[in-house]
Design a protein around this motif. Sequence first.
Motif, PDB file in Angstrom:
ATOM      1  N   CYS A 299      -9.718   0.550 -11.169  1.00 29.85           N
ATOM      2  CA  CYS A 299     -10.390  -0.281 -10.167  1.00 29.85           C
ATOM      3  C   CYS A 299     -10.069   0.267  -8.782  1.00 29.85           C
ATOM      4  CB  CYS A 299      -9.938  -1.739 -10.261  1.00 29.85           C
ATOM      5  SG  CYS A 299     -10.359  -2.581 -11.800  1.00 29.85           S
TER       6      CYS A 299
ATOM      7  N   THR B  22      -6.487  -7.356 -15.177  1.00 32.64           N
ATOM      8  CA  THR B  22      -6.530  -6.855 -13.806  1.00 32.64           C
ATOM      9  C   THR B  22      -6.350  -8.039 -12.865  1.00 32.64           C
ATOM     10  OG1 THR B  22      -8.112  -5.162 -14.506  1.00 32.64           O
ATOM     11  CG2 THR B  22      -7.873  -5.530 -12.135  1.00 32.64           C
TER      12      THR B  22
ATOM     13  N   TRP C 111     -11.992  -8.265  -0.621  1.00 39.05           N
ATOM     14  CA  TRP C 111     -10.828  -7.859  -1.383  1.00 39.05           C
ATOM     15  C   TRP C 111      -9.920  -6.961  -0.534  1.00 39.05           C
ATOM     16  CZ3 TRP C 111      -9.996 -10.133  -5.972  1.00 39.05           C
ATOM     17  CH2 TRP C 111     -11.090 -10.692  -6.639  1.00 39.05           C
TER      18      TRP C 111
ATOM     19  N   VAL D  98      -5.812  -4.478  -5.409  1.00 39.52           N
ATOM     20  CA  VAL D  98      -6.115  -4.615  -6.826  1.00 39.52           C
ATOM     21  C   VAL D  98      -5.033  -3.923  -7.631  1.00 39.52           C
ATOM     22  CG1 VAL D  98      -7.536  -2.512  -6.965  1.00 39.52           C
ATOM     23  CG2 VAL D  98      -7.930  -4.406  -8.579  1.00 39.52           C
TER      24      VAL D  98
ATOM     25  N   LEU E 103     -15.060  -4.587  -4.433  1.00 39.01           N
ATOM     26  CA  LEU E 103     -14.164  -4.175  -5.506  1.00 39.01           C
ATOM     27  C   LEU E 103     -14.985  -3.625  -6.666  1.00 39.01           C
ATOM     28  CD1 LEU E 103     -11.369  -4.146  -6.951  1.00 39.01           C
ATOM     29  CD2 LEU E 103     -11.807  -6.524  -7.595  1.00 39.01           C
TER      30      LEU E 103
ATOM     31  N   GLY F  88      -6.292  -9.112  -8.464  1.00 39.55           N
ATOM     32  CA  GLY F  88      -6.570  -8.665  -7.108  1.00 39.55           C
ATOM     33  C   GLY F  88      -6.316  -9.769  -6.096  1.00 39.55           C
TER      34      GLY F  88
END
Length: 551
Positions: free
Chosen positions: A204, A260, A246, A249, A212, A262
């Motif tokens: 990512c 994942t 964002w 991450v 993102l 973030g």
Amino acid sequence: MAQTKVAATLAISPSTVVTGVPTTVTLTGKVSPFAAGTRVVVQRLSGATWVTQTTAILNSSGAFTATATASGTTTYRVVVPASGVRLATVSPARTVSGVPATPVFETTTLPDGIEGKAYAADLDMVGDPPGTWTITGLPAGLSYSASTGAITGTPTAAGTASLNVLFTQTANGVGAGLVLDLRVDAPATAPAQVRLSAGGQHGCRVNTDQTLDCWGYNFAEQIAQPLVLMTPYDATPTQVGAASDWVEVSSGGDSQWAHTCGIRADRSLWCWGSNRDGELGNANGGTEDVPVRAGAGRNWATVSSGFSHTCGVTTDGELWCWGGGSFGQLGRPGGSAPAQVGVRSDWTSVSASYTHTCATTTGGELWCWGFNPRGQLGDGSTDSSPTPVREATLGTSWASVSVGAGTSCALRTDATLWCWGYNAHGETGTGAAGTDRLAPTQVGTASDWTQVSATGSSGQGNHACAVNTGGQLWCWGYNLSGETGADPGTDVLVPTRIGTDSDWASVATGGAMTYAAKTGGSQWAWGANGYGQLGKGFADIGGKTPVGLLP
């Protein structure tokens, strides 16, 4: 025969009780003269009538003890019956005073706020009694409701305010006070460079426009897309949702059941993918193909997604971990729900991996915890620890840390690079494979390192890469798929430079692949690509040569 007058005393403890709360009171006294074994009667005043409550027996000293239950103001006395020449008598009356119940706060902490963002918090009392709220010390931009205790508004400046909160019950005028801290942070700063994160078999990035993207393997929906069983991956970087705020991450290291997390500009934390062990911060289980809020009510500074657990540091320096903890990697007792590690509030960074975790403090201390059969905790032993243990040999000079499946690497404040733990394939970069390092060991002699990334998937070796002040990129360790930049299958025992370029800005290592960004903004990837984790639009065997990540 002349009759004898008798005297009796009476004392009650406690002397006050909370009205409406049944409370045991103890009545004690003494009769003189007396006859041991005489039964005395404890009476309670009900209106204008004395009612028997209980009885007691005089002991060999003429003393007695009895208990009763009082729920408010109650008056008691003891009646001593006549016995032989001793006349009957009554003790002085004693009263237990009922006092109004003091209200109890149900709210003991307030959620953090963000400067310029709408804020709302409710204050509550146990039982929700009617009453009036008075609050002083609110940050500028916030106000409160005297009838409900709701705090609303938009804070206009960052800082921590101490609120003096008073609640007064309508029924009896009794009040209670409390001091609560309300922290307001500035929004997180947008990244000046792309921020790359490599997981087990997915990746990512946070772009400079704060969108993102994720790509690669998606069996657990770790790239925030619904799973398609026929093609459980996406080789093209694809935007996650529509948000464009964002700032950070972290891609989890598990190859299959990955997750994942973030952080957005308002310091909120969001996670998606596998939730088999609660690593998303909730008990829902399963998987999530869209970001779900984690750790609500706190402002987050950084987050690290491990294999089955997650750890994060809040803006006020607290360290929290949640998810799978069977190896002690949560650093605390308790279950999988988010909980603070210890009571410190001076943590600055954290790195979560397969079965262990490490973190640094503002004072330059390095602490690790979890599974330790290969010395990955760095305390000179192979003893595992479910709570943080400090690396004490090298003092308080640690700046950052990055951990893999069984290896850990860290930078010190003098820009030297140190690694320890599992070293079967040269993972520590110290030149000798096969001998684990139980304590931090310096990698080479250079003192110009700016960043290090170390990782590894369960059941595989680790590799690591680091960037120096000259913009050079160096990698070493396990090299199954060319992830160190060397021919696949050839392990790299010491840091080896990637090409000749001197404009590398950052690096992120994954299960068997590596990502890196240059100062001009271009992004590159190499290593395994069986599930499109190199982000070049298609899956293949991959290789040692850096290829450009698709925009």
